[in-house]
Write a protein that holds these residues in place. Structure first.
Motif, PDB file in Angstrom:
ATOM      1  N   ILE A  93      -2.705   2.369   1.150  1.00 23.31           N
ATOM      2  CA  ILE A  93      -4.158   2.169   1.030  1.00 23.31           C
ATOM      3  C   ILE A  93      -4.694   2.910  -0.186  1.00 23.31           C
ATOM      4  O   ILE A  93      -5.486   2.370  -0.966  1.00 23.31           O
ATOM      5  CB  ILE A  93      -4.873   2.641   2.318  1.00 23.31           C
ATOM      6  N   ALA A  94      -4.259   4.152  -0.376  1.00 24.64           N
ATOM      7  CA  ALA A  94      -4.699   4.936  -1.534  1.00 24.64           C
ATOM      8  C   ALA A  94      -4.259   4.278  -2.837  1.00 24.64           C
ATOM      9  O   ALA A  94      -5.002   4.270  -3.827  1.00 24.64           O
ATOM     10  CB  ALA A  94      -4.140   6.356  -1.442  1.00 24.64           C
ATOM     11  N   LEU A  95      -3.071   3.701  -2.839  1.00 24.55           N
ATOM     12  CA  LEU A  95      -2.572   3.011  -4.033  1.00 24.55           C
ATOM     13  C   LEU A  95      -3.444   1.801  -4.349  1.00 24.55           C
ATOM     14  O   LEU A  95      -3.792   1.553  -5.515  1.00 24.55           O
ATOM     15  CB  LEU A  95      -1.126   2.578  -3.805  1.00 24.55           C
ATOM     16  N   ALA A  96      -3.809   1.042  -3.315  1.00 22.50           N
ATOM     17  CA  ALA A  96      -4.668  -0.127  -3.515  1.00 22.50           C
ATOM     18  C   ALA A  96      -6.063   0.283  -3.973  1.00 22.50           C
ATOM     19  O   ALA A  96      -6.725  -0.451  -4.705  1.00 22.50           O
ATOM     20  CB  ALA A  96      -4.754  -0.938  -2.225  1.00 22.50           C
ATOM     21  N   THR A  98      -6.606   2.671  -5.954  1.00 21.53           N
ATOM     22  CA  THR A  98      -6.379   3.350  -7.244  1.00 21.53           C
ATOM     23  C   THR A  98      -6.574   4.867  -7.139  1.00 21.53           C
ATOM     24  O   THR A  98      -6.848   5.523  -8.133  1.00 21.53           O
ATOM     25  CB  THR A  98      -7.282   2.774  -8.366  1.00 21.53           C
ATOM     26  N   ASN A  99      -6.435   5.403  -5.939  1.00 19.51           N
ATOM     27  CA  ASN A  99      -6.461   6.854  -5.753  1.00 19.51           C
ATOM     28  C   ASN A  99      -5.004   7.333  -5.827  1.00 19.51           C
ATOM     29  O   ASN A  99      -4.366   7.639  -4.823  1.00 19.51           O
ATOM     30  CB  ASN A  99      -7.090   7.201  -4.411  1.00 19.51           C
ATOM     31  N   TYR A 100      -4.502   7.394  -7.059  1.00 23.57           N
ATOM     32  CA  TYR A 100      -3.067   7.593  -7.260  1.00 23.57           C
ATOM     33  C   TYR A 100      -2.587   8.989  -6.860  1.00 23.57           C
ATOM     34  O   TYR A 100      -1.456   9.152  -6.411  1.00 23.57           O
ATOM     35  CB  TYR A 100      -2.713   7.309  -8.723  1.00 23.57           C
ATOM     36  N   LEU A 101      -3.426   9.974  -7.001  1.00 26.80           N
ATOM     37  CA  LEU A 101      -3.029  11.338  -6.618  1.00 26.80           C
ATOM     38  C   LEU A 101      -2.835  11.434  -5.112  1.00 26.80           C
ATOM     39  O   LEU A 101      -1.866  12.034  -4.633  1.00 26.80           O
ATOM     40  CB  LEU A 101      -4.088  12.336  -7.091  1.00 26.80           C
ATOM     41  N   ALA A 122       6.577   2.054  -4.198  1.00 24.79           N
ATOM     42  CA  ALA A 122       5.150   2.381  -4.210  1.00 24.79           C
ATOM     43  C   ALA A 122       4.912   3.745  -4.862  1.00 24.79           C
ATOM     44  O   ALA A 122       3.954   3.927  -5.625  1.00 24.79           O
ATOM     45  CB  ALA A 122       4.604   2.375  -2.783  1.00 24.79           C
ATOM     46  N   ALA A 123       5.791   4.697  -4.568  1.00 19.31           N
ATOM     47  CA  ALA A 123       5.660   6.027  -5.184  1.00 19.31           C
ATOM     48  C   ALA A 123       5.822   5.944  -6.694  1.00 19.31           C
ATOM     49  O   ALA A 123       5.114   6.623  -7.452  1.00 19.31           O
ATOM     50  CB  ALA A 123       6.712   6.969  -4.591  1.00 19.31           C
ATOM     51  N   ALA A 124       6.737   5.092  -7.162  1.00 21.55           N
ATOM     52  CA  ALA A 124       6.937   4.906  -8.597  1.00 21.55           C
ATOM     53  C   ALA A 124       5.686   4.313  -9.245  1.00 21.55           C
ATOM     54  O   ALA A 124       5.299   4.703 -10.356  1.00 21.55           O
ATOM     55  CB  ALA A 124       8.130   3.993  -8.841  1.00 21.55           C
TER      56      ALA A 124
END
Length: 388
Positions: A93-96, A98-101, A122-124
């Motif tokens: 969800i954070a990746l989607a 754009t909350n990459y940290l 996903a981590a990459a």
């Protein structure tokens, strides 16, 4: 427990019935290590019933205690699994979002867990967006060890190598794949790109025939690039004469391929062999104009390109709304110093489509006629148009 109670009651009933039927209750004497027990048969039977039922109750208690302990372990295990799933889900969800940290933080909690490598991919992705390509590459390499994510991870590694212009590294990665993986469409497209960027034109030309279906619309452009590069190598190393000889030795099917023809004609033009280029252009389009070849007329520089002009005018009579034909006629006429014909063709082309190259050519013609106001007008128009 209910079954135990039923057994206990049945045994007591049997004992009572036995006491009612038999008058002689008997006598039992037991001596063991100084212990003496005296009772009748019915007392012994009652004692045995209680001991038997006691064992049944103890057995029931032990089984339920073990079951409860096992359930606790299962509950703890399920709790740990749910915790990992929650971290993985929150990371996605954070990746989607754009909350990459935050995504990186969540994925780090499940880095060593078995999610078929999806967590590593996903981590990459999060690391790339955080500007950490080395860590992203490490995750991709880890993901290649999982069967289900191996292809996706390798594709990411190949893409990254190509973005860094490490073409040989990309080719090495591709060649290390299994044959089945190499036959996948995304890999084929990257393979073609890697060969193109590395300048391996002959290898690319050889493989393109088998890749035509996978490459789709990109096939023509790649074949043209590969042919152009291959012809350029021949011309630079062996000369223009050898280039023409090589073209004649190619299979007929190859010489009929518009992409190959365009590459060959372009190389003839680059070598300054405009007369030869004009001849091939006309011979290659005996059955009608080809959208890949017509624009090459614009590059022909001959004092009297009568054959080209005649051919273009005959096509325009059949299709007087074809902007490409009108533009080609205008350019080849201009370069032969026939500005009247060039202007006439350009007027029609510009009415049909305001294209940058045509507008700039018209501006040059107006400038040569000392019509500066119209020349400036056409130059201004050309700045806002796409070049075609």
């Amino acid at each position: 427990m209910i079954r135990i109670c039923i057994v206990f009651v049945l045994l007591l009933i049997a004992l009572m019935l036995g006491a009612m039927v038999f008058d002689d209750r008997g006598y039992v004497f037991v001596e063991f290590s100084g212990w003496v027990v005296e009772m009748n048969v019915f007392s012994l039977a009652i004692s045995m019933i209680f001991i038997f039922v006691g064992f049944l109750i103890l057995n029931w208690f032990i089984k339920n205690a073990l079951k409860a302990a096992s359930g606790s372990r299962n509950w703890l295990g399920n709790w740990g699994y749910r915790k990992k799933q929650k971290a993985f889900r929150q990371g996605l969800i954070a990746l989607a979002e754009t909350n990459y940290l935050e995504a990186k933080t969540q994925f780090s909690k499940v880095e060593n867990e078995d999610f078929d490598g999806i967590n590593l991919l996903a981590a990459a992705d999060a690391e790339i967006n955080l500007g950490q390509p080395q860590q992203a590459q490490a995750y991709w390499r880890m993901a290649t060890t999982y069967e289900k994510s191996a292809l996706a991870a390798n594709i990411s590694l190949i893409k990254f190598a190509l973005e860094q212009n490490k073409n040989q590294e990309a080719l090495d990665l591709i060649e290390a794949l299994t044959q089945k993986q190499q036959e996948q469409t995304p890999v084929i497209k990257l393979w073609a790109k890697a060969l193109s960027q590395a300048g391996h034109w002959q290898t690319l030309k050889t493989k393109l025939k088998a890749w035509k279906k996978a490459l789709g619309p990109a096939y023509q452009d790649l074949m043209q690039q590969a042919s152009k590069g291959s012809f350029a190598e021949i011309a630079s190393k062996q000369g223009a004469a050898e280039l023409k000889q090589n073209w004649q030795t190619l299979p007929r099917a190859t010489r009929k391929d518009p992409a190959q023809q365009a590459a060959y004609i372009q190389q003839l033009i680059d070598q300054g062999m405009h007369s030869d280029a004009e001849q091939v252009l006309i011979e290659s389009q005996r059955s009608g104009p080809n959208a890949l070849l017509v624009p090459l007329f614009k590059q022909i520089r001959l004092p009297n390109p009568a054959n080209s002009i005649r051919k273009l005018e005959s096509w325009i009579k059949q299709d007087d709304l074809n902007v490409d034909l009108l533009s080609a006629l205008a350019h080849i006429a201009f370069h032969s110093n026939d500005k009247v014909l060039a202007e006439k063709a350009l007027n029609k082309a510009i009415k049909l489509a305001n294209r940058k190259q045509d507008l700039q050519l018209m501006a040059e013609i107006k400038e040569s006629q000392h019509d500066d106001s119209h020349a400036l007008q056409f130059y201004k128009q050309s700045f806002s148009q796409q070049d075609k």
